[in-house]
Scaffold this motif. Structure first.
Motif, PDB file in Angstrom:
ATOM      1  N   LYS A 156       0.829  -1.207   0.000  1.00 30.04           N
ATOM      2  CA  LYS A 156       0.000   0.000   0.000  1.00 30.04           C
ATOM      3  C   LYS A 156       0.868   1.264   0.000  1.00 30.04           C
ATOM      4  O   LYS A 156       0.556   2.242  -0.703  1.00 30.04           O
ATOM      5  CB  LYS A 156      -0.944   0.009   1.203  1.00 30.04           C
ATOM      6  CG  LYS A 156      -2.148  -0.909   1.079  1.00 30.04           C
ATOM      7  CD  LYS A 156      -3.130  -0.457   0.017  1.00 30.04           C
ATOM      8  CE  LYS A 156      -3.814   0.818   0.431  1.00 30.04           C
ATOM      9  NZ  LYS A 156      -4.886   1.261  -0.440  1.00 30.04           N
ATOM     10  N   ALA A 157       1.956   1.260   0.758  1.00 32.53           N
ATOM     11  CA  ALA A 157       2.845   2.426   0.795  1.00 32.53           C
ATOM     12  C   ALA A 157       3.515   2.638  -0.558  1.00 32.53           C
ATOM     13  O   ALA A 157       3.583   3.766  -1.068  1.00 32.53           O
ATOM     14  CB  ALA A 157       3.891   2.257   1.901  1.00 32.53           C
ATOM     15  N   VAL A 158       4.007   1.564  -1.153  1.00 34.95           N
ATOM     16  CA  VAL A 158       4.660   1.662  -2.456  1.00 34.95           C
ATOM     17  C   VAL A 158       3.643   2.085  -3.518  1.00 34.95           C
ATOM     18  O   VAL A 158       3.936   2.932  -4.372  1.00 34.95           O
ATOM     19  CB  VAL A 158       5.362   0.335  -2.825  1.00 34.95           C
ATOM     20  CG1 VAL A 158       5.885   0.375  -4.255  1.00 34.95           C
ATOM     21  CG2 VAL A 158       6.501   0.032  -1.850  1.00 34.95           C
ATOM     22  N   ALA A 159       2.448   1.535  -3.476  1.00 37.26           N
ATOM     23  CA  ALA A 159       1.411   1.912  -4.437  1.00 37.26           C
ATOM     24  C   ALA A 159       1.081   3.394  -4.320  1.00 37.26           C
ATOM     25  O   ALA A 159       0.900   4.083  -5.331  1.00 37.26           O
ATOM     26  CB  ALA A 159       0.149   1.065  -4.223  1.00 37.26           C
ATOM     27  N   THR A 160       1.020   3.895  -3.101  1.00 36.91           N
ATOM     28  CA  THR A 160       0.745   5.311  -2.885  1.00 36.91           C
ATOM     29  C   THR A 160       1.860   6.161  -3.490  1.00 36.91           C
ATOM     30  O   THR A 160       1.601   7.136  -4.202  1.00 36.91           O
ATOM     31  CB  THR A 160       0.584   5.607  -1.380  1.00 36.91           C
ATOM     32  OG1 THR A 160      -0.508   4.827  -0.877  1.00 36.91           O
ATOM     33  CG2 THR A 160       0.321   7.074  -1.122  1.00 36.91           C
ATOM     34  N   ALA A 161       3.105   5.771  -3.219  1.00 40.65           N
ATOM     35  CA  ALA A 161       4.253   6.510  -3.756  1.00 40.65           C
ATOM     36  C   ALA A 161       4.292   6.467  -5.283  1.00 40.65           C
ATOM     37  O   ALA A 161       4.669   7.449  -5.933  1.00 40.65           O
ATOM     38  CB  ALA A 161       5.551   5.953  -3.178  1.00 40.65           C
ATOM     39  N   MET A 162       3.893   5.342  -5.866  1.00 37.41           N
ATOM     40  CA  MET A 162       3.900   5.183  -7.329  1.00 37.41           C
ATOM     41  C   MET A 162       2.620   5.716  -7.982  1.00 37.41           C
ATOM     42  O   MET A 162       2.491   5.676  -9.196  1.00 37.41           O
ATOM     43  CB  MET A 162       4.055   3.696  -7.693  1.00 37.41           C
ATOM     44  CG  MET A 162       5.398   3.104  -7.390  1.00 37.41           C
ATOM     45  SD  MET A 162       5.448   1.316  -7.786  1.00 37.41           S
ATOM     46  CE  MET A 162       5.160   1.318  -9.563  1.00 37.41           C
ATOM     47  N   GLU A 163       1.679   6.183  -7.171  1.00 40.38           N
ATOM     48  CA  GLU A 163       0.380   6.650  -7.644  1.00 40.38           C
ATOM     49  C   GLU A 163      -0.384   5.559  -8.395  1.00 40.38           C
ATOM     50  O   GLU A 163      -1.009   5.791  -9.427  1.00 40.38           O
ATOM     51  CB  GLU A 163       0.530   7.915  -8.490  1.00 40.38           C
ATOM     52  CG  GLU A 163       1.109   9.070  -7.700  1.00 40.38           C
ATOM     53  CD  GLU A 163       1.256  10.350  -8.494  1.00 40.38           C
ATOM     54  OE1 GLU A 163       1.198  10.319  -9.747  1.00 40.38           O
ATOM     55  OE2 GLU A 163       1.426  11.393  -7.845  1.00 40.38           O
ATOM     56  N   VAL A 164      -0.323   4.341  -7.836  1.00 36.42           N
ATOM     57  CA  VAL A 164      -1.088   3.211  -8.367  1.00 36.42           C
ATOM     58  C   VAL A 164      -2.338   3.078  -7.511  1.00 36.42           C
ATOM     59  O   VAL A 164      -2.244   2.842  -6.301  1.00 36.42           O
ATOM     60  CB  VAL A 164      -0.265   1.899  -8.325  1.00 36.42           C
ATOM     61  CG1 VAL A 164      -1.136   0.707  -8.711  1.00 36.42           C
ATOM     62  CG2 VAL A 164       0.952   1.995  -9.227  1.00 36.42           C
ATOM     63  N   ASP A 165      -3.492   3.247  -8.116  1.00 40.40           N
ATOM     64  CA  ASP A 165      -4.754   3.135  -7.388  1.00 40.40           C
ATOM     65  C   ASP A 165      -5.142   1.663  -7.277  1.00 40.40           C
ATOM     66  O   ASP A 165      -5.297   0.974  -8.282  1.00 40.40           O
ATOM     67  CB  ASP A 165      -5.856   3.910  -8.122  1.00 40.40           C
ATOM     68  CG  ASP A 165      -7.193   3.815  -7.394  1.00 40.40           C
ATOM     69  OD1 ASP A 165      -7.209   3.934  -6.152  1.00 40.40           O
ATOM     70  OD2 ASP A 165      -8.215   3.598  -8.082  1.00 40.40           O
ATOM     71  N   ILE A 166      -5.277   1.201  -6.060  1.00 47.83           N
ATOM     72  CA  ILE A 166      -5.729  -0.171  -5.812  1.00 47.83           C
ATOM     73  C   ILE A 166      -7.108  -0.063  -5.181  1.00 47.83           C
ATOM     74  O   ILE A 166      -7.257   0.414  -4.057  1.00 47.83           O
ATOM     75  CB  ILE A 166      -4.757  -0.933  -4.890  1.00 47.83           C
ATOM     76  CG1 ILE A 166      -3.397  -1.036  -5.565  1.00 47.83           C
ATOM     77  CG2 ILE A 166      -5.305  -2.319  -4.552  1.00 47.83           C
ATOM     78  CD1 ILE A 166      -2.320  -1.629  -4.700  1.00 47.83           C
ATOM     79  N   ARG A 167      -8.110  -0.472  -5.932  1.00 49.68           N
ATOM     80  CA  ARG A 167      -9.490  -0.393  -5.427  1.00 49.68           C
ATOM     81  C   ARG A 167      -9.721  -1.413  -4.314  1.00 49.68           C
ATOM     82  O   ARG A 167     -10.331  -1.115  -3.297  1.00 49.68           O
ATOM     83  CB  ARG A 167     -10.477  -0.603  -6.572  1.00 49.68           C
ATOM     84  CG  ARG A 167     -10.490   0.562  -7.562  1.00 49.68           C
ATOM     85  CD  ARG A 167     -11.549   0.350  -8.636  1.00 49.68           C
ATOM     86  NE  ARG A 167     -11.222  -0.771  -9.495  1.00 49.68           N
ATOM     87  CZ  ARG A 167     -10.589  -0.675 -10.665  1.00 49.68           C
ATOM     88  NH1 ARG A 167     -10.250   0.505 -11.123  1.00 49.68           N
ATOM     89  NH2 ARG A 167     -10.325  -1.736 -11.389  1.00 49.68           N
ATOM     90  N   GLU A 168      -9.267  -2.620  -4.546  1.00 44.63           N
ATOM     91  CA  GLU A 168      -9.368  -3.697  -3.559  1.00 44.63           C
ATOM     92  C   GLU A 168      -8.149  -4.579  -3.707  1.00 44.63           C
ATOM     93  O   GLU A 168      -7.551  -4.643  -4.778  1.00 44.63           O
ATOM     94  CB  GLU A 168     -10.614  -4.557  -3.808  1.00 44.63           C
ATOM     95  CG  GLU A 168     -11.932  -3.889  -3.517  1.00 44.63           C
ATOM     96  CD  GLU A 168     -13.096  -4.849  -3.749  1.00 44.63           C
ATOM     97  OE1 GLU A 168     -12.966  -6.052  -3.406  1.00 44.63           O
ATOM     98  OE2 GLU A 168     -14.121  -4.397  -4.274  1.00 44.63           O
ATOM     99  N   GLY A 169      -7.826  -5.288  -2.631  1.00 41.41           N
ATOM    100  CA  GLY A 169      -6.713  -6.211  -2.732  1.00 41.41           C
ATOM    101  C   GLY A 169      -6.653  -7.156  -1.562  1.00 41.41           C
ATOM    102  O   GLY A 169      -7.156  -6.858  -0.469  1.00 41.41           O
ATOM    103  N   GLN A 170      -6.065  -8.304  -1.823  1.00 40.86           N
ATOM    104  CA  GLN A 170      -5.829  -9.289  -0.768  1.00 40.86           C
ATOM    105  C   GLN A 170      -4.386  -9.751  -0.838  1.00 40.86           C
ATOM    106  O   GLN A 170      -3.789  -9.799  -1.922  1.00 40.86           O
ATOM    107  CB  GLN A 170      -6.737 -10.500  -0.916  1.00 40.86           C
ATOM    108  CG  GLN A 170      -8.106 -10.309  -0.342  1.00 40.86           C
ATOM    109  CD  GLN A 170      -8.726 -11.642   0.060  1.00 40.86           C
ATOM    110  OE1 GLN A 170      -8.549 -12.652  -0.595  1.00 40.86           O
ATOM    111  NE2 GLN A 170      -9.453 -11.637   1.164  1.00 40.86           N
ATOM    112  N   VAL A 171      -3.866 -10.093   0.323  1.00 40.92           N
ATOM    113  CA  VAL A 171      -2.537 -10.670   0.445  1.00 40.92           C
ATOM    114  C   VAL A 171      -2.727 -12.038   1.080  1.00 40.92           C
ATOM    115  O   VAL A 171      -3.497 -12.184   2.032  1.00 40.92           O
ATOM    116  CB  VAL A 171      -1.621  -9.803   1.339  1.00 40.92           C
ATOM    117  CG1 VAL A 171      -0.224 -10.385   1.403  1.00 40.92           C
ATOM    118  CG2 VAL A 171      -1.599  -8.365   0.844  1.00 40.92           C
TER     119      VAL A 171
END
Length: 187
Positions: free
Chosen positions: A93-108
């Motif tokens: 989530k932190a990396v996605a925020t920094a890369m401006e990648v919008d993740i609507r939903e996700g599972q790990v």
């Protein structure tokens, strides 16, 4: 629980693992859901565990422990996988925020394979601990495949728990005895 009770609980398990080694092979699983509003990951534990006031470590049922859905006790292997899922989810989530990648939903999801013959001392050649761990991300995003691949690569690189497992840090072990009010190193 005293030693006799523990031996009585573990004896049939050890016999089973000796006669049917494949019965000692288990896969533990942990999953987490990525937050859609913050840099967070919610661990999806069973109802008894998630409602507990504190996490309690106990024996896995395959080692003679109670059903965690009843006792609320988690084995340390479950906790290790939870730590991996939590760290990987927050890092992603932190990396996605920094890369401006919008993740609507996700599972790990993390899965780990154990051979309880090693843990239970049934077979000295059987490994103690996880023999394989798999980590996977299921992401609902419109980002292009190359960007998602880079996101996962950076998550791998910066996930503290994953890198700690991979790098095998220097670990020291010592015993402490309680004497009076303080603790002293064991002999």
């Amino acid at each position: 629980m005293d030693s006799t009770t523990l031996r009585n609980i573990q004896a049939p398990l050890k016999d089973l693992y000796k006669t049917t080694p494949s019965s000692a092979l288990l896969t533990l699983t942990s999953t987490g859901t990525l937050s859609s509003t913050s840099i967070a990951c919610t661990l999806n534990s069973g109802p008894a565990i998630s409602s507990a006031k504190a996490k309690i470590a106990g024996l896995h049922p395959a080692a003679g422990g109670s059903d965690p859905q009843i006792s609320g006790e988690l084995c340390s292997g479950d906790m290790l996988l939870e730590a991996l899922v939590a760290c990987a989810g927050v890092t992603l989530k932190a990396v996605a925020t920094a890369m401006e990648v919008d993740i609507r939903e996700g599972q790990v999801r993390a899965e780990g394979d154990l051979d309880f013959r090693g843990t239970m001392g049934v077979d000295r050649s059987a490994p103690v601990g996880f023999v394989a761990i798999r980590l996977e991300f299921a992401l609902d995003t419109e980002a292009e495949a190359g960007k998602v691949e880079k996101l996962v690569q950076l998550t791998e690189r910066y996930c503290v728990v994953l890198q700690t497992i991979r790098q095998t840090p220097t670990i020291s072990v010592r015993s402490l005895r309680k004497e009076g009010l303080g603790l002293t190193a064991g002999e």
